[in-house]
Design an enzyme around this catalytic site. Sequence first.
Site: not given
Length: 267
Positions: A13, A15
């Site tokens: 991922d 953020d």
Amino acid sequence: MASRDEVECWLTDMDGVLVHENHALPGAAALLQQWQDQGKPFLVLTNNSIFTPRDLSARLRSSGLDVPEEFIWTSALATADFLKSQVPGGSAFVIGEAGITTALHEAGFIMTETDPDYVVVGETRNYSFEAITKAIRLIVNGARFIVTNPDATGPSADGPLPATGAIAALITKATGKEPYVVGKPNPMMFRSAMNRIGAHSENTAMIGDRMDTDIVAGIEAGLHTILVLTGISDQAEIERYPFRPDEILQGVHELVENDPFLAEIND
């Protein structure tokens, strides 16, 4: 997946894992460089469908992370990939921004307001009553309802913003039709990402900061799952769920071999 040592391919991922508020997190640059030096296939994933990979690559570069656009996989790209497999050369009415419209164009789709195969709702900061009304009428008339990601809210400096899931709920209420959601936590997004880099679930790991999207989708896709605590999850959040990641780390710096940040902490 029995051991991290067996991992040959990586999904991560963005953020809360690599960056936080446009600042690179400790170890992120070193980990990306480590994967490149070792020839490990990897992709940076995001449920955000507003931006194109080129946009996101530039954003990451401004944060101090060098991630070429071909190493970025968004819910918009996953949605376009899925729709292309369903109706090659199909048509869609789209509520969204450049991320989703560009992905669909590149997948060979036609954007139309007349009898489209699909209504596709993605992230945007410019929702209009007229467009939502048009989407509702097209779905009622038979267009299939697709949503890039289920997130009900997004962050901003002033507090939460309504996001894709909230608008999708409005359309569902008006039509009685539930959408098919392509992005996390649908493991399809991970499978399409693995197809992109020629990876297999048996030797692929997913790094995320959310139990309800990254980790559950990783488990359902059969991946080695790693939760980092640099995003929204803490121990109390972890305890809310009946499933567990394979590993829980303070941050991605713990995945860096000979990491100076970790050595500094230990000293």
